[in-house]
Design a protein around this motif. Sequence first.
Motif, short mmCIF file in Angstrom:
data_model
loop_
_atom_site.label_atom_id
_atom_site.label_comp_id
_atom_site.label_asym_id
_atom_site.label_seq_id
_atom_site.Cartn_x
_atom_site.Cartn_y
_atom_site.Cartn_z
N GLN A 141 -18.79 -74.77 -22.90
CA GLN A 141 -18.57 -75.99 -23.67
C GLN A 141 -19.82 -76.22 -24.51
N PRO A 142 -19.74 -75.97 -25.82
CA PRO A 142 -20.97 -76.05 -26.62
C PRO A 142 -21.50 -77.47 -26.72
N ARG A 143 -22.79 -77.62 -26.95
CA ARG A 143 -23.36 -78.95 -27.10
C ARG A 143 -22.71 -79.62 -28.32
N PRO A 144 -22.47 -80.95 -28.24
CA PRO A 144 -21.65 -81.62 -29.26
C PRO A 144 -22.16 -81.43 -30.68
N GLU A 145 -23.48 -81.42 -30.88
CA GLU A 145 -23.95 -81.37 -32.27
C GLU A 145 -23.64 -80.06 -32.98
N THR A 146 -23.21 -79.04 -32.22
CA THR A 146 -22.82 -77.80 -32.88
C THR A 146 -21.47 -77.94 -33.57
N GLY A 147 -20.65 -78.89 -33.09
CA GLY A 147 -19.31 -79.04 -33.64
C GLY A 147 -18.39 -77.88 -33.29
N LEU A 148 -18.79 -77.06 -32.33
CA LEU A 148 -18.01 -75.86 -32.00
C LEU A 148 -16.97 -76.16 -30.92
N PRO A 149 -15.84 -75.46 -30.97
CA PRO A 149 -14.88 -75.52 -29.86
C PRO A 149 -15.40 -74.68 -28.70
N LEU A 150 -14.64 -74.62 -27.60
CA LEU A 150 -15.03 -73.80 -26.46
C LEU A 150 -15.33 -72.37 -26.92
#
Length: 257
Positions: free
Chosen positions: A136-145
């Motif tokens: 689960q990427p850190r939120p600021e990356t904006g990446l999905p799983l």
Amino acid sequence: MSATSALRIALIYPELLGTYGDGGNALILQARSDWRGQPAEVVPVPAGQPLPSDCDVYLLGGGEDEPQALAAAGVRSGDLAGAVAGGAVVLAVCAGLQVIGTRFPGTDGHLHDGAGLVDLDTAPGTPRVVGDLVVQPRPETGLPLLYGYENHSGRTTLGEGVCALGGVRRGLGNGAGQRDERGRGYEGVWAPTGRGLVVGSYLHGPVLAQNPHLADLLLEAVCPDLPVADPHDPRLVRADSAAATLRAARARQTRVR
Ligand code: GLN
């Protein structure tokens, strides 16, 4: 980089750091950049050669313990930190992640010096962890799983204030016991540095083939003027739903031995 020049993607010591097809990360970046109108070239850096200082992206893949120690000596003698300070992006996978840190274990039981690009260190661990890894990427990356698989014995501890790429949903990841506020183990490293960015992960796959959102994030970090992806270009489609179903099925088979 200038808007007209080709994006240069350094593939560092592929003979030493190339397990599990991690060199495919270079091909994915090159293709996705080309498809969006930004020409890109892969610059293989053979073992024994100094690191180039003029690349935009530097890729380090996984490796067995002995080749990893050889690769570290070469990386230490280059100026990766200078390239990142100037705006380059580094993606370091597994052995690559360990090499960019301060120390990692070798076959002889001794700790080797890493390149010290990021404050993290790796200690020997048992058992070797082999299996699927879901992050689960850190939120600021904006990446999905993020999905892939891991195969390593090293356990990586992040230094004070150093951020993980994300939290582990399945698998082990860094495995040194550090946890996020949700109690998840840490995976990889996320280190915006100077004008550049360093991303490390235990995800093999190759990770950028499995996770095109991450490939696009790296390209956009190094090339802010990259033309927006054409949603009708089938080559650029990020088929999340089909791929996620398949990967979730694989993740259920995660095992540690
Ligand atoms: N040699 C390292 C370890 O086992 C990294 C392995 C890899 O890159 N797959 O921890």
